[in-house]
Design an enzyme around this catalytic site. Structure first.
Site, PDB file in Angstrom:
ATOM      1  N   SER A 100       0.801  -1.234   0.000  1.00 52.60           N
ATOM      2  CA  SER A 100       0.000   0.000   0.000  1.00 52.60           C
ATOM      3  C   SER A 100       0.836   1.289   0.000  1.00 52.60           C
ATOM      4  O   SER A 100       0.511   2.214  -0.752  1.00 52.60           O
ATOM      5  CB  SER A 100      -0.991  -0.002   1.169  1.00 52.60           C
ATOM      6  N   ASP A 143       3.009   2.454  16.628  1.00 51.94           N
ATOM      7  CA  ASP A 143       1.667   1.877  16.568  1.00 51.94           C
ATOM      8  C   ASP A 143       0.752   2.745  15.684  1.00 51.94           C
ATOM      9  O   ASP A 143       0.594   3.938  15.934  1.00 51.94           O
ATOM     10  CB  ASP A 143       1.128   1.791  18.000  1.00 51.94           C
ATOM     11  N   ASP A 164      -5.256  -0.887   7.720  1.00 50.10           N
ATOM     12  CA  ASP A 164      -5.167  -2.252   7.184  1.00 50.10           C
ATOM     13  C   ASP A 164      -4.495  -3.132   8.238  1.00 50.10           C
ATOM     14  O   ASP A 164      -3.358  -3.572   8.069  1.00 50.10           O
ATOM     15  CB  ASP A 164      -4.362  -2.209   5.871  1.00 50.10           C
TER      16      ASP A 164
HETATM   17  C1  LIG Z   1      -1.987  -6.467   6.524  1.00 50.52           C
HETATM   18  S1  LIG Z   1      -0.335  -5.965   6.769  1.00 50.52           S
HETATM   19  C2  LIG Z   1      -0.234  -4.445   5.911  1.00 50.52           C
HETATM   20  C3  LIG Z   1      -0.212  -4.535   4.420  1.00 50.52           C
HETATM   21  C4  LIG Z   1      -0.124  -3.203   3.724  1.00 50.52           C
HETATM   22  N1  LIG Z   1      -1.095  -2.250   4.261  1.00 50.52           N
HETATM   23  C5  LIG Z   1      -0.367  -3.360   2.253  1.00 50.52           C
HETATM   24  O1  LIG Z   1      -1.505  -3.178   1.804  1.00 50.52           O
HETATM   25  O2  LIG Z   1       0.588  -3.601   1.513  1.00 50.52           O
HETATM   26  C6  LIG Z   1      -0.329  -5.392   8.428  1.00 50.52           C
HETATM   27  C7  LIG Z   1       1.010  -4.833   8.898  1.00 50.52           C
HETATM   28  O3  LIG Z   1       0.788  -4.150  10.116  1.00 50.52           O
HETATM   29  C8  LIG Z   1       1.888  -4.355  10.979  1.00 50.52           C
HETATM   30  N2  LIG Z   1       1.367  -4.073  12.327  1.00 50.52           N
HETATM   31  C9  LIG Z   1       0.768  -4.923  13.207  1.00 50.52           C
HETATM   32  N3  LIG Z   1       0.313  -4.236  14.280  1.00 50.52           N
HETATM   33  C10 LIG Z   1       0.600  -2.931  14.053  1.00 50.52           C
HETATM   34  C11 LIG Z   1       0.343  -1.716  14.754  1.00 50.52           C
HETATM   35  N4  LIG Z   1      -0.305  -1.721  15.930  1.00 50.52           N
HETATM   36  N5  LIG Z   1       0.761  -0.556  14.210  1.00 50.52           N
HETATM   37  C12 LIG Z   1       1.415  -0.529  13.025  1.00 50.52           C
HETATM   38  N6  LIG Z   1       1.702  -1.639  12.312  1.00 50.52           N
HETATM   39  C13 LIG Z   1       1.288  -2.823  12.810  1.00 50.52           C
HETATM   40  C14 LIG Z   1       2.308  -5.769  10.695  1.00 50.52           C
HETATM   41  O4  LIG Z   1       3.666  -5.954  11.041  1.00 50.52           O
HETATM   42  C15 LIG Z   1       2.059  -5.891   9.186  1.00 50.52           C
HETATM   43  O5  LIG Z   1       3.219  -5.568   8.460  1.00 50.52           O
END
Ligand SMILES: C[S@@+](CC[C@H](N)C(=O)[O-])C[C@H]1O[C@@H](n2cnc3c(N)ncnc32)[C@H](O)[C@@H]1O
Length: 280
Positions: A100, A143, A164
């Site tokens: 993304s 976060d 996401d």
């Molecule tokens: C579904 S993936 C994201 C994919 C990305 N948005 C895309 O479309 O290419 C979720 C990501 O969020 C990260 N993550 C998990 N908890 C989080 C948080 N509280 N804040 C930020 N990132 C987080 C994970 O490490 C993972 O890389």
């Protein structure tokens, strides 16, 4: 504890669905000259090697971007997204899939501002390399939910909050609902787009009811699945809730999602949805 790794799933049916909608949201924001702001709360790696052992293991991308990217008859509205994927595969061989933040930066104009959050330290380090020194782009190892408080409202007063989450924690739907309410309270005119996996019907109904009770303005709900209702092997499909969608997105999205479903659903299972959760 962060257990979710997007490398296993990059380029799958859900990513195609999610990134198609992301591209349409950014194109709509670029209709006005005034710069806009995008917050990507859960950014991931930014770029995925589809020959990585984790991608090879699940091969999810073959049913997703693998079935779409070379189609000569893809609708015009899909082209900006497909161009972003093609830009990372210039030799015509599908090897890399952009995430993304990379798709977003490619579609954003030089003066539009992007802030992205990734909590996983390793993924954050990769993401920094992938986005490089892109102008007006801030990458945070923090976060993403707390970023809503830190970065909204933006000085531009127009833009998109893209959430996401990994859905690897209990009550993720509750956390998402609270985050949508918070983002809207802080930035009432902004668009909020939130991805979610399709779970049991009772959980989905509870999610819809909690959003309808949240006092939100017009909100669109879109879904795409290529599996039947009783599918249990891995996620059945996914959806996106869009608060304050750009004018006309509903009419644009319906045929686009139907085309994607035709392209990715070989068994012709599942289907699409595009409804107003909170009417206009
Ligand atoms: C579904 S993936 C994201 C994919 C990305 N948005 C895309 O479309 O290419 C979720 C990501 O969020 C990260 N993550 C998990 N908890 C989080 C948080 N509280 N804040 C930020 N990132 C987080 C994970 O490490 C993972 O890389």
């Amino acid at each position: 504890m962060l257990s979710y790794r997007h490398q296993f799933h990059a380029g799958n049916v859900s990513d195609v669905f999610k990134h198609t909608l992301l591209s349409r949201l950014l194109i709509a924001l670029a209709r006005k000259d005034k710069p806009y702001f995008m917050l990507d709360t859960h950014a991931g790696l930014g770029l995925y090697d589809l020959e990585h052992p984790w991608s090879q293991k699940t091969a999810e991308w073959r049913q997703g971007i693998g079935r779409v990217w070379a189609r000569a008859d893809a609708p015009e509205a899909l082209q900006p997204y497909l161009d972003a994927v093609r830009a990372d595969n210039a030799d015509g061989h599908l090897r890399h899939y952009p995430g993304s933040p990379r798709i977003a930066r490619r579609l954003m104009r030089a003066d539009d501002r992007l802030a992205v959050c990734e909590l996983n330290k390793d993924d954050f380090a990769t993401l920094k390399t992938v986005l490089g020194n892109a102008r007006h782009t801030a990458i945070h190892n923090q976060d993403g939910f707390s970023a809503i408080r830190a970065f909204l409202p933006p000085q531009e007063r127009r833009g998109l909050t893209f959430i996401d989450a990994s859905f690897d924690q209990a009550d993720e739907f509750g956390r998402i609902t609270r985050s949508i309410k918070e983002a809207h309270a802080r930035f009432a005119t902004g668009t909020i787009a939130v991805w979610y996996p399709l779970m049991a019907p009772s959980a989905m109904q509870a999610f819809a009811r909690s959003l309808q009770a949240a006092g939100l303005p017009k909100t669109l709900q879109l879904e795409l699945t290529v599996h039947p209702d009783d599918w249990t092997e891995h996620i059945r499909g996914s959806g996106m809730v869009i608060v304050n969608p750009p004018y006309g997105l509903d009419k644009e999205a319906r045929p686009l999602l139907d085309w994607l479903w035709q392209a990715m659903s070989l068994e012709k299972e599942g289907g699409t949805r595009c409804d107003w959760l909170v009417p206009e």
